[in-house]
Design a protein around this motif. Structure first.
Motif, PDB file in Angstrom:
ATOM      1  N   VAL A  35       8.831   5.211  -4.831  1.00 59.99           N
ATOM      2  CA  VAL A  35       9.619   4.933  -3.638  1.00 59.99           C
ATOM      3  C   VAL A  35      10.894   5.648  -3.848  1.00 59.99           C
ATOM      4  CG1 VAL A  35      11.052   3.078  -2.358  1.00 59.99           C
ATOM      5  CG2 VAL A  35       8.558   2.720  -3.415  1.00 59.99           C
ATOM      6  N   LEU A  36      11.849   5.654  -4.908  1.00 53.70           N
ATOM      7  CA  LEU A  36      13.140   6.602  -4.854  1.00 53.70           C
ATOM      8  C   LEU A  36      12.890   7.681  -5.429  1.00 53.70           C
ATOM      9  CD1 LEU A  36      15.010   3.247  -6.443  1.00 53.70           C
ATOM     10  CD2 LEU A  36      14.830   3.973  -4.044  1.00 53.70           C
ATOM     11  N   GLY A  37      11.894   8.062  -6.154  1.00 50.91           N
ATOM     12  CA  GLY A  37      11.810   9.430  -6.659  1.00 50.91           C
ATOM     13  C   GLY A  37      12.495   9.634  -8.021  1.00 50.91           C
ATOM     14  N   LYS A  45       5.074  -0.181   8.351  1.00 52.32           N
ATOM     15  CA  LYS A  45       5.006   1.065   7.909  1.00 52.32           C
ATOM     16  C   LYS A  45       6.371   1.687   7.640  1.00 52.32           C
ATOM     17  CE  LYS A  45       0.453   1.654   9.995  1.00 52.32           C
ATOM     18  NZ  LYS A  45      -0.618   2.615  10.659  1.00 52.32           N
ATOM     19  N   LEU A  46       6.891   1.776   6.542  1.00 49.06           N
ATOM     20  CA  LEU A  46       8.255   2.116   6.081  1.00 49.06           C
ATOM     21  C   LEU A  46       8.072   3.596   5.513  1.00 49.06           C
ATOM     22  CD1 LEU A  46       9.479  -1.023   4.320  1.00 49.06           C
ATOM     23  CD2 LEU A  46       9.730  -0.448   7.018  1.00 49.06           C
ATOM     24  N   PRO A  47       8.979   4.494   6.017  1.00 50.48           N
ATOM     25  CA  PRO A  47       9.225   5.742   5.380  1.00 50.48           C
ATOM     26  C   PRO A  47       9.875   5.647   4.055  1.00 50.48           C
ATOM     27  CG  PRO A  47       9.833   6.186   7.762  1.00 50.48           C
ATOM     28  CD  PRO A  47       9.805   4.579   7.308  1.00 50.48           C
ATOM     29  N   MET A  48       9.527   6.157   2.773  1.00 45.09           N
ATOM     30  CA  MET A  48       9.937   5.781   1.446  1.00 45.09           C
ATOM     31  C   MET A  48      11.393   6.479   1.479  1.00 45.09           C
ATOM     32  SD  MET A  48       6.785   6.499  -1.265  1.00 45.09           S
ATOM     33  CE  MET A  48       5.326   5.812  -0.853  1.00 45.09           C
ATOM     34  N   GLY A  49      11.671   7.433   2.260  1.00 48.14           N
ATOM     35  CA  GLY A  49      13.188   7.629   2.264  1.00 48.14           C
ATOM     36  C   GLY A  49      14.139   6.871   3.116  1.00 48.14           C
ATOM     37  N   THR A  59       0.751  -1.264  -0.259  1.00 50.90           N
ATOM     38  CA  THR A  59      -0.019   0.103   0.031  1.00 50.90           C
ATOM     39  C   THR A  59       0.537   1.214  -0.063  1.00 50.90           C
ATOM     40  OG1 THR A  59      -1.702  -1.192   1.309  1.00 50.90           O
ATOM     41  CG2 THR A  59      -1.836   1.285   1.036  1.00 50.90           C
ATOM     42  N   PHE A  60       0.608   2.135  -1.273  1.00 52.70           N
ATOM     43  CA  PHE A  60       1.464   3.473  -1.229  1.00 52.70           C
ATOM     44  C   PHE A  60       0.573   4.421  -0.501  1.00 52.70           C
ATOM     45  CE2 PHE A  60       3.157   0.424  -4.209  1.00 52.70           C
ATOM     46  CZ  PHE A  60       4.143   0.415  -4.156  1.00 52.70           C
ATOM     47  N   LYS A  61       1.197   4.807   0.576  1.00 52.70           N
ATOM     48  CA  LYS A  61       0.622   5.881   1.358  1.00 52.70           C
ATOM     49  C   LYS A  61       1.335   7.258   0.768  1.00 52.70           C
ATOM     50  CE  LYS A  61      -2.853   4.027   3.913  1.00 52.70           C
ATOM     51  NZ  LYS A  61      -4.273   4.238   3.964  1.00 52.70           N
ATOM     52  N   GLN A  94       4.922   7.016   2.702  1.00 57.15           N
ATOM     53  CA  GLN A  94       5.176   5.535   3.295  1.00 57.15           C
ATOM     54  C   GLN A  94       4.636   4.453   2.411  1.00 57.15           C
ATOM     55  OE1 GLN A  94       3.138   5.574   7.098  1.00 57.15           O
ATOM     56  NE2 GLN A  94       4.759   6.802   8.145  1.00 57.15           N
ATOM     57  N   LEU A  95       5.502   3.354   2.625  1.00 54.48           N
ATOM     58  CA  LEU A  95       5.155   2.166   1.947  1.00 54.48           C
ATOM     59  C   LEU A  95       4.548   1.459   3.309  1.00 54.48           C
ATOM     60  CD1 LEU A  95       4.994  -0.208  -0.226  1.00 54.48           C
ATOM     61  CD2 LEU A  95       7.452  -0.296  -0.007  1.00 54.48           C
ATOM     62  N   TRP A  96       3.423   0.841   3.053  1.00 54.76           N
ATOM     63  CA  TRP A  96       3.276  -0.296   3.975  1.00 54.76           C
ATOM     64  C   TRP A  96       3.078  -1.611   3.363  1.00 54.76           C
ATOM     65  CZ3 TRP A  96      -1.914   1.789   6.766  1.00 54.76           C
ATOM     66  CH2 TRP A  96      -1.693   3.161   7.370  1.00 54.76           C
ATOM     67  N   ILE A  97       3.937  -2.583   4.013  1.00 59.67           N
ATOM     68  CA  ILE A  97       4.035  -3.940   3.576  1.00 59.67           C
ATOM     69  C   ILE A  97       3.113  -4.697   4.528  1.00 59.67           C
ATOM     70  CG2 ILE A  97       5.593  -6.004   3.190  1.00 59.67           C
ATOM     71  CD1 ILE A  97       7.714  -3.757   2.539  1.00 59.67           C
ATOM     72  N   GLY A  98       2.092  -5.325   4.096  1.00 58.87           N
ATOM     73  CA  GLY A  98       1.023  -5.781   4.797  1.00 58.87           C
ATOM     74  C   GLY A  98       1.059  -7.629   4.597  1.00 58.87           C
TER      75      GLY A  98
END
Length: 290
Positions: free
Chosen positions: A283-285, A231-235, A213-215, A220-224
């Motif tokens: 994710v990376l920009g 809940k991972l900060p994309m940075g 899930t891309f919040k 943030q990227l949520w890996i469920g």
């Protein structure tokens, strides 16, 4: 004779004085009184309305409809009034003037990524709407871009020395299970934006079901999984690698690098190929490639 002349002189002045006394009320309306009483207060009161009109102004935008926005970037908040019929690209220019963040390095979110070609009215922006901005200034990018590029080149060089990932034993045991029953449809040869729903129907390294899930509004990227949601900060994600699955090239296996080495890779299998580039860009920009 002198008395008569004096009386005649006095009599000559009186009509003039009467005329002067009659003229004053003409310049001061119907009010009588002294010249000071007639000129100053009344004169000032008559000039006040146009002064108030000038100070309050008219419609500075020439009749255009404005909308009030709350622009949030890097823990800073900006209250902005912006034309409702302006495009997303024009809003990016405004954000640039506020933050110094170049438009090409902005990820602007309002119910997903803000489309540059549409107006704020078309995407139904209303008063009080929150506009989330993610991105780094050029100086920030230059400070971290070189190490990240070097890391990516090392990863690519290492990958070229190895056999294809999908043939390696650690991945083979997952891939041999076949496609998940609820795998998402794939479209080969096409690149699409991320869907508005989570990406699901995939496996992780242990063979369990996983969804992504891309919040965007929280960056943030949520890996469920069935057990929990990370809940991972994309940075914090160092890199994203992927490879088509042999025999099923319309799907990829993909890894998110969460630490400094390959041991930190979080693997996801059966990612539809049309979303691979969008995932990496999100994710990376996109600015990592300039």
């Amino acid at each position: 004779m002198a008395a008569a002349a004096s009386a005649a002189a006095d009599g000559a002045e009186e009509p003039g004085m009467e005329a002067e006394a009659q003229e004053l009320p003409l310049g001061c309306g119907r009010e009588g009184g002294s010249p000071a009483a007639g000129r100053s207060p009344e004169g000032e009161e008559r000039r006040d309305p146009p002064q108030a009109s000038v100070s309050n102004g008219g419609d500075a935008e020439g009749g255009k409809e404005l909308v009030e926005l709350k622009v949030i970037w890097n823990k800073n908040k900006y209250d902005v009034k912006f034309c409702l019929d302006s495009t997303g690209a024009e809003l990016k220019q405004k954000i640039h003037s506020l933050t110094g963040l170049p438009p090409a390095m902005q990820k602007v979110m309002f119910k997903g990524l803000l489309p540059e070609e549409k107006t704020l009215r078309e995407i139904k922006v209303t008063n009080g709407a929150k506009i989330m901005v993610v991105g780094s200034t050029i100086n920030d990018v230059l400070a971290v871009n070189t190490p990240k590029e070097a890391a990516q080149q090392e990863v690519k060089a290492e990958e070229n020395k190895k056999e294809p990932l999908c043939r390696q034993k650690q991945h083979r045991k997952v891939l041999d299970k076949g496609k998940p029953d609820d795998v998402m449809p794939s479209v080969k040869g096409v690149q699409e934006r991320l869907p508005t729903v989570p990406l699901s129907g995939m496996y992780n390294k242990s063979g369990g079901k996983v969804r992504l899930t891309f919040k965007l509004e929280q960056d943030q990227l949520w890996i469920g999984t069935k057990e929990r949601t990370e809940k991972l900060p994309m940075g914090s994600i160092k890199n994203v690698v992927s490879e088509p699955i042999e025999g099923h090239e319309d799907y990829h296996m993909m890894a998110f690098q969460l630490g400094p080495t390959e041991a930190s890779y979080y693997w996801v299998y059966w990612v539809p190929t049309q979303y691979v580039d969008a995932i990496k860009d999100t994710v990376l920009g996109k600015w990592q490639y300039f």
